[in-house]
Design a protein around this motif. Structure first.
Motif, PDB file in Angstrom:
ATOM      1  N   SER A  10       0.764  -1.284   0.071  1.00 41.82           N
ATOM      2  CA  SER A  10      -0.008  -0.077   0.062  1.00 41.82           C
ATOM      3  C   SER A  10       0.982   1.357   0.063  1.00 41.82           C
ATOM      4  O   SER A  10       1.924   1.518   0.795  1.00 41.82           O
ATOM      5  CB  SER A  10      -0.925   0.029   1.161  1.00 41.82           C
ATOM      6  OG  SER A  10      -1.698  -0.837   1.371  1.00 41.82           O
ATOM      7  N   THR A  15      -5.031   6.012   1.614  1.00 40.61           N
ATOM      8  CA  THR A  15      -6.154   5.902   2.384  1.00 40.61           C
ATOM      9  C   THR A  15      -6.036   4.465   3.011  1.00 40.61           C
ATOM     10  O   THR A  15      -6.067   4.209   4.351  1.00 40.61           O
ATOM     11  CB  THR A  15      -7.590   6.011   1.838  1.00 40.61           C
ATOM     12  OG1 THR A  15      -7.819   7.181   1.288  1.00 40.61           O
ATOM     13  CG2 THR A  15      -8.749   5.757   2.954  1.00 40.61           C
ATOM     14  N   THR A  16      -5.614   3.549   2.250  1.00 36.46           N
ATOM     15  CA  THR A  16      -5.520   2.144   2.567  1.00 36.46           C
ATOM     16  C   THR A  16      -4.185   1.769   3.634  1.00 36.46           C
ATOM     17  O   THR A  16      -4.285   1.342   4.758  1.00 36.46           O
ATOM     18  CB  THR A  16      -5.251   1.089   1.371  1.00 36.46           C
ATOM     19  OG1 THR A  16      -6.584   1.329   0.864  1.00 36.46           O
ATOM     20  CG2 THR A  16      -5.320  -0.235   1.855  1.00 36.46           C
ATOM     21  N   THR A  48     -10.006  12.068   5.781  1.00 34.83           N
ATOM     22  CA  THR A  48     -10.674  11.283   4.691  1.00 34.83           C
ATOM     23  C   THR A  48     -12.134  10.921   5.024  1.00 34.83           C
ATOM     24  O   THR A  48     -12.550  10.991   6.078  1.00 34.83           O
ATOM     25  CB  THR A  48     -10.126   9.626   5.033  1.00 34.83           C
ATOM     26  OG1 THR A  48      -8.757   9.694   4.777  1.00 34.83           O
ATOM     27  CG2 THR A  48     -10.622   8.411   4.080  1.00 34.83           C
ATOM     28  N   THR A  51     -17.222   7.480   3.297  1.00 33.35           N
ATOM     29  CA  THR A  51     -17.395   6.833   2.229  1.00 33.35           C
ATOM     30  C   THR A  51     -15.987   5.932   1.630  1.00 33.35           C
ATOM     31  O   THR A  51     -15.901   4.720   1.608  1.00 33.35           O
ATOM     32  CB  THR A  51     -18.012   7.458   1.055  1.00 33.35           C
ATOM     33  OG1 THR A  51     -19.108   7.842   1.427  1.00 33.35           O
ATOM     34  CG2 THR A  51     -18.160   6.486  -0.192  1.00 33.35           C
ATOM     35  N   VAL A  52     -15.054   7.037   1.791  1.00 36.42           N
ATOM     36  CA  VAL A  52     -13.575   6.330   1.233  1.00 36.42           C
ATOM     37  C   VAL A  52     -13.168   5.632   2.487  1.00 36.42           C
ATOM     38  O   VAL A  52     -12.276   4.509   2.066  1.00 36.42           O
ATOM     39  CB  VAL A  52     -12.678   7.581   0.891  1.00 36.42           C
ATOM     40  CG1 VAL A  52     -11.196   7.156   0.696  1.00 36.42           C
ATOM     41  CG2 VAL A  52     -13.008   8.394  -0.071  1.00 36.42           C
ATOM     42  N   ARG A  54     -14.725   3.664   4.423  1.00 33.11           N
ATOM     43  CA  ARG A  54     -15.365   2.401   4.455  1.00 33.11           C
ATOM     44  C   ARG A  54     -14.971   1.551   3.390  1.00 33.11           C
ATOM     45  O   ARG A  54     -14.972   0.191   3.638  1.00 33.11           O
ATOM     46  CB  ARG A  54     -16.967   2.527   4.505  1.00 33.11           C
ATOM     47  CG  ARG A  54     -17.369   3.054   5.753  1.00 33.11           C
ATOM     48  CD  ARG A  54     -19.096   3.131   5.553  1.00 33.11           C
ATOM     49  NE  ARG A  54     -19.419   3.829   6.851  1.00 33.11           N
ATOM     50  CZ  ARG A  54     -19.873   5.152   7.045  1.00 33.11           C
ATOM     51  NH1 ARG A  54     -19.394   6.213   6.067  1.00 33.11           N
ATOM     52  NH2 ARG A  54     -20.206   5.435   8.357  1.00 33.11           N
ATOM     53  N   THR A  55     -14.732   2.087   2.170  1.00 31.38           N
ATOM     54  CA  THR A  55     -14.060   1.248   1.100  1.00 31.38           C
ATOM     55  C   THR A  55     -12.634   0.835   1.473  1.00 31.38           C
ATOM     56  O   THR A  55     -12.348  -0.366   1.148  1.00 31.38           O
ATOM     57  CB  THR A  55     -13.913   2.454  -0.131  1.00 31.38           C
ATOM     58  OG1 THR A  55     -15.261   2.790  -0.598  1.00 31.38           O
ATOM     59  CG2 THR A  55     -13.499   1.449  -1.426  1.00 31.38           C
ATOM     60  N   ALA A  56     -11.767   1.644   2.199  1.00 27.37           N
ATOM     61  CA  ALA A  56     -10.513   1.114   2.472  1.00 27.37           C
ATOM     62  C   ALA A  56     -11.047  -0.202   3.448  1.00 27.37           C
ATOM     63  O   ALA A  56      -9.849  -1.090   3.529  1.00 27.37           O
ATOM     64  CB  ALA A  56      -9.821   2.135   3.351  1.00 27.37           C
ATOM     65  N   GLY A  58     -12.863  -2.368   3.381  1.00 27.48           N
ATOM     66  CA  GLY A  58     -13.388  -3.588   2.536  1.00 27.48           C
ATOM     67  C   GLY A  58     -11.961  -3.862   2.243  1.00 27.48           C
ATOM     68  O   GLY A  58     -11.762  -5.231   2.057  1.00 27.48           O
ATOM     69  N   ARG A  59     -11.244  -2.861   1.781  1.00 31.44           N
ATOM     70  CA  ARG A  59      -9.758  -3.672   1.409  1.00 31.44           C
ATOM     71  C   ARG A  59      -9.350  -4.417   2.217  1.00 31.44           C
ATOM     72  O   ARG A  59      -8.543  -5.580   1.996  1.00 31.44           O
ATOM     73  CB  ARG A  59      -9.083  -2.642   0.458  1.00 31.44           C
ATOM     74  CG  ARG A  59      -9.575  -1.739  -0.524  1.00 31.44           C
ATOM     75  CD  ARG A  59      -8.534  -0.812  -1.300  1.00 31.44           C
ATOM     76  NE  ARG A  59      -9.139  -0.183  -2.400  1.00 31.44           N
ATOM     77  CZ  ARG A  59      -9.385   1.048  -2.312  1.00 31.44           C
ATOM     78  NH1 ARG A  59      -9.120   1.818  -0.974  1.00 31.44           N
ATOM     79  NH2 ARG A  59      -9.984   1.850  -3.264  1.00 31.44           N
ATOM     80  N   LYS A  62     -10.369  -7.871   2.638  1.00 34.56           N
ATOM     81  CA  LYS A  62     -10.239  -8.760   1.755  1.00 34.56           C
ATOM     82  C   LYS A  62      -8.821  -9.040   1.725  1.00 34.56           C
ATOM     83  O   LYS A  62      -8.468 -10.351   1.432  1.00 34.56           O
ATOM     84  CB  LYS A  62     -10.403  -8.038   0.244  1.00 34.56           C
ATOM     85  CG  LYS A  62     -11.744  -7.973  -0.078  1.00 34.56           C
ATOM     86  CD  LYS A  62     -12.062  -7.297  -1.408  1.00 34.56           C
ATOM     87  CE  LYS A  62     -13.741  -6.894  -1.686  1.00 34.56           C
ATOM     88  NZ  LYS A  62     -13.552  -6.138  -3.072  1.00 34.56           N
TER      89      LYS A  62
END
Length: 287
Positions: A10, A15-16, A48, A51-52, A54-56, A58-59, A62
């Motif tokens: 990363s 963000t991640t 951040t 929304t961004v 929460r996407t991170a 999710g990453r 995974k």
């Protein structure tokens, strides 16, 4: 390869990467669980959006870094077992950068992996690089012997121990200078650039002598997290070579001193901000 280790790729500042740093710094000390809402709030303090963030999340899920787990009906996240081990190793690297003396032993890793296992061979080379090993030849790598335990873990994880021989040796004897050899085995210029970029980006964060203590606010939190996020890959890639292997203008010692000063000034104010954000029930200690 364990997918959790992919998070090393990363990009610092992304963000991640920042979320991984927040998780590494504070989720364990908050009782091993943090609500999704609190994680998003902390990420918002870093600029951040929810929304961004929460996407991170999710990453990271995974990548097997975090697991979703609700407590008392509140959505939240815990660490996976693999991530907990990775973060513990990361703590040792981040806060105790390697510094090898001229008398310390070396570890040589020799392997011959058949073409049928070429993907494992690729992963082995990639992971040896990520822990700071240098390449003497395609099937011969070198590192300080202090890294031998991590090398053994990588070989066991990939199932390649039977195809590998490890030698423990004194300083290598080279045809030219040790500095020339080291510059071929490691990309020292790339590591030096990481140190110099860190120094350029974070020198201004150090409080002036006699200045008031850093306030435990969102600014202290952001400064500390961004510092750790930028620094944390450096102790992995920097093998901590003896002075004889390094150019005269090597910036590693200066970068380490700066990092330690920032930790001393910001670690506790940042942790106090996190405690106030999570609530009185949170247990957040300083790493």
């Amino acid at each position: 390869m364990s997918s959790v280790l992919d998070d090393m790729d990363s990009r610092p500042g992304s963000t991640t990467s920042l979320l991984r740093t927040v998780v590494g710094l504070y989720l364990r000390d908050a009782g091993g669980w943090m609500s999704a809402k609190d994680i998003v709030t902390l990420m918002e303090a870093l600029g951040t959006s929810g929304t961004v963030a929460r996407t991170a999340l999710g990453r990271l899920r995974k990548k097997d870094v975090v697991l979703q787990e609700a407590r008392d009906g509140v959505p939240g996240f815990t660490l996976t077992d693999g991530a907990a081990g990775m973060l513990a190793r990361g703590d040792r690297r981040i806060y105790n950068p390697r510094s090898m003396s001229a008398q310390d032993p070396w570890c040589l890793i020799s392997f011959s992996i058949p073409e049928t296992e070429r993907e494992k061979r690729h992963q082995l080379r990639r992971r040896l690089h990520w822990i700071g090993c240098g390449t003497v030849a395609a099937g011969l790598w070198i590192c300080p012997d202090s890294l031998r335990g991590e090398v053994e873990e990588i070989l066991a994880d990939l199932g390649l121990r039977d195809l590998t021989t490890i030698f423990v040796t004194e300083a290598p004897l080279v045809g030219g200078t040790l500095q020339d050899a080291a510059s071929k085995w490691w990309d020292l210029e790339a590591v030096a650039t990481l140190h110099r970029d860190f120094i350029d980006e974070h020198s201004a964060a150090v409080p002036l002598q006699g200045a008031a203590a850093v306030e435990p606010d969102s600014g202290a939190f952001a400064t500390y997290v961004q510092c750790i996020d930028r620094w944390r890959i450096i102790p992995y890639l920097d093998p901590g070579l003896p002075a004889a292997f390094l150019p005269a203008d090597w910036p590693g010692a200066e970068g380490t001193r700066l990092f330690n000063r920032i930790v001393a000034a910001y670690a506790e104010p940042s942790a106090e901000f996190v405690r106030s954000t999570l609530g009185e029930s949170a247990v957040v200690t300083v790493s």
